[in-house]
Motif scaffolding. Structure first.
Motif, PDB file in Angstrom:
ATOM      1  N   ARG A 157       0.829  -1.216   0.000  1.00 40.56           N
ATOM      2  CA  ARG A 157       0.000   0.000   0.000  1.00 40.56           C
ATOM      3  C   ARG A 157       0.858   1.257   0.000  1.00 40.56           C
ATOM      4  O   ARG A 157       1.935   1.268   0.618  1.00 40.56           O
ATOM      5  CB  ARG A 157      -0.855   0.030   1.264  1.00 40.56           C
ATOM      6  CG  ARG A 157      -2.126  -0.767   1.151  1.00 40.56           C
ATOM      7  CD  ARG A 157      -2.848  -0.822   2.459  1.00 40.56           C
ATOM      8  NE  ARG A 157      -3.328   0.459   2.920  1.00 40.56           N
ATOM      9  CZ  ARG A 157      -3.756   0.702   4.151  1.00 40.56           C
ATOM     10  NH1 ARG A 157      -3.748  -0.266   5.058  1.00 40.56           N
ATOM     11  NH2 ARG A 157      -4.192   1.873   4.506  1.00 40.56           N
ATOM     12  N   PRO A 158       0.366   2.337  -0.651  1.00 43.92           N
ATOM     13  CA  PRO A 158       1.094   3.603  -0.586  1.00 43.92           C
ATOM     14  C   PRO A 158       1.294   4.023   0.872  1.00 43.92           C
ATOM     15  O   PRO A 158       0.498   3.645   1.748  1.00 43.92           O
ATOM     16  CB  PRO A 158       0.173   4.598  -1.304  1.00 43.92           C
ATOM     17  CG  PRO A 158      -0.800   3.764  -2.063  1.00 43.92           C
ATOM     18  CD  PRO A 158      -0.893   2.434  -1.397  1.00 43.92           C
ATOM     19  N   GLN A 159       2.329   4.737   1.140  1.00 41.70           N
ATOM     20  CA  GLN A 159       2.669   5.295   2.457  1.00 41.70           C
ATOM     21  C   GLN A 159       3.311   4.287   3.411  1.00 41.70           C
ATOM     22  O   GLN A 159       3.762   4.658   4.481  1.00 41.70           O
ATOM     23  CB  GLN A 159       1.466   5.966   3.118  1.00 41.70           C
ATOM     24  CG  GLN A 159       0.988   7.159   2.280  1.00 41.70           C
ATOM     25  CD  GLN A 159      -0.159   7.883   2.901  1.00 41.70           C
ATOM     26  OE1 GLN A 159      -1.074   7.280   3.444  1.00 41.70           O
ATOM     27  NE2 GLN A 159      -0.119   9.205   2.818  1.00 41.70           N
ATOM     28  N   VAL A 160       3.316   3.004   3.025  1.00 39.54           N
ATOM     29  CA  VAL A 160       4.115   2.031   3.795  1.00 39.54           C
ATOM     30  C   VAL A 160       5.489   2.025   3.137  1.00 39.54           C
ATOM     31  O   VAL A 160       5.592   1.906   1.918  1.00 39.54           O
ATOM     32  CB  VAL A 160       3.484   0.620   3.738  1.00 39.54           C
ATOM     33  CG1 VAL A 160       4.378  -0.409   4.419  1.00 39.54           C
ATOM     34  CG2 VAL A 160       2.102   0.643   4.371  1.00 39.54           C
ATOM     35  N   SER A 161       6.572   2.176   3.915  1.00 40.14           N
ATOM     36  CA  SER A 161       7.899   2.330   3.298  1.00 40.14           C
ATOM     37  C   SER A 161       8.448   1.016   2.769  1.00 40.14           C
ATOM     38  O   SER A 161       8.985   0.956   1.665  1.00 40.14           O
ATOM     39  CB  SER A 161       8.908   2.875   4.314  1.00 40.14           C
ATOM     40  OG  SER A 161       8.373   3.964   4.973  1.00 40.14           O
TER      41      SER A 161
END
Ligand SMILES: C[S@@+](CC[C@H](N)C(=O)[O-])C[C@H]1O[C@@H](n2cnc3c(N)ncnc32)[C@H](O)[C@@H]1O
Length: 239
Positions: free
Chosen positions: A215-219
């Motif tokens: 998912r976006p925003q997980v590094s």
């Protein structure tokens, strides 16, 4: 000095098998184990009858009982099973002409991750684990984390320029989605270090940069978890 002459004979250069499960796996996969001790020999053999009846005869001939304080001198934090052993280090090297993927850990820092990856490679039937950098993949902490499965696959340490053949798939969140790829026979799957990711060397040598869906925003994912996903992708398509 440990106070146990037999142990001292093999301690230098021997691979510590810390706990019943590490000893069980090492024996099952052909390790040479010259010395094995138990705080309670009877309890260890009972555990073997329950969990590894295939090995009870071997363990009966191998296990020697030692007092708890001697075990504590041999192994600073004895495993709850009260069993420890020393094995001779595996010497096989990664085959250049293998079909299975080879896992490359590019300068891993956490020995728990290294052991977890060895365990994954052993379970998945990968072509082995090769590490670069200065951590010893046969360190006792790594062998403990692999539950002795270092002997069920090939575990080697090399410098980056000495990587064996095969297309190099380097894993990085910026790459192409793994789900769109089939991994060819003999592929090398490279993963970066926990803190810094892939080295410039491996990045420069990579044939493909590959991302695991996230998912976006997980590094990023944890290193061993990333290897699990990549090997599962290979297994799901290869078997
Ligand atoms: C904990 S991550 C490294 C995070 C590091 N801070 C970085 O800048 O890359 C360890 C390794 O797992 C792999 N990894 C983690 N998440 C990934 C993802 N979403 N896609 C591909 N590889 C991933 C990469 O090989 C990465 O170098």
């Amino acid at each position: 000095m440990t106070g146990d002459a037999e142990w001292e004979r093999y301690a230098d250069g021997g691979v510590l098998l810390d706990g019943f499960h590490a000893l069980k796996h090492a024996l099952r996969f052909g390790a040479r184990v010259p010395v094995a001790v138990a705080r309670d020999r009877k309890a260890a053999l009972a555990l073997s009858s329950e969990l590894a009846p295939d090995l009870t005869g071997t363990l009966d001939g191998l296990l020697r009982e030692v007092p708890a304080e001697v075990l504590r001198r041999l192994v600073p934090r004895p495993h709850p099973t009260g069993v420890a052993a020393l094995a001779l280090r595996g010497t096989s090297s990664v085959a250049a002409d293998r079909d299975e993927p080879l896992v490359v850990l590019d300068n891993p820092r956490n020995l728990g991750n290294v052991g977890a990856v060895v365990r994954l490679a052993a379970g998945a039937g990968a072509g082995g684990v090769l590490t670069t950098g200065d951590a010893d993949p046969w360190h006792p902490a790594a062998v403990r984390a692999s539950a002795g499965l270092h002997f069920a696959t090939t575990v080697e340490h090399r410098q980056v320029p000495e990587l064996p053949g095969g297309q190099l798939f380097a894993f990085d969140p910026e790459g192409d989605d793994l789900r769109s790829l089939d991994l060819p026979a003999g592929a090398m799957l490279a993963f970066g270090s926990e803190r810094h990711g892939l080295s410039d060397d491996v990045r420069a040598r990579a044939d493909h940069l590959v991302a695991l869906p996230m998912r976006p925003q997980v590094s990023s994912y944890n290193l061993a978890t990333s290897v699990a996903m990549a090997l599962y992708h290979w297994m799901a398509r290869a078997y």
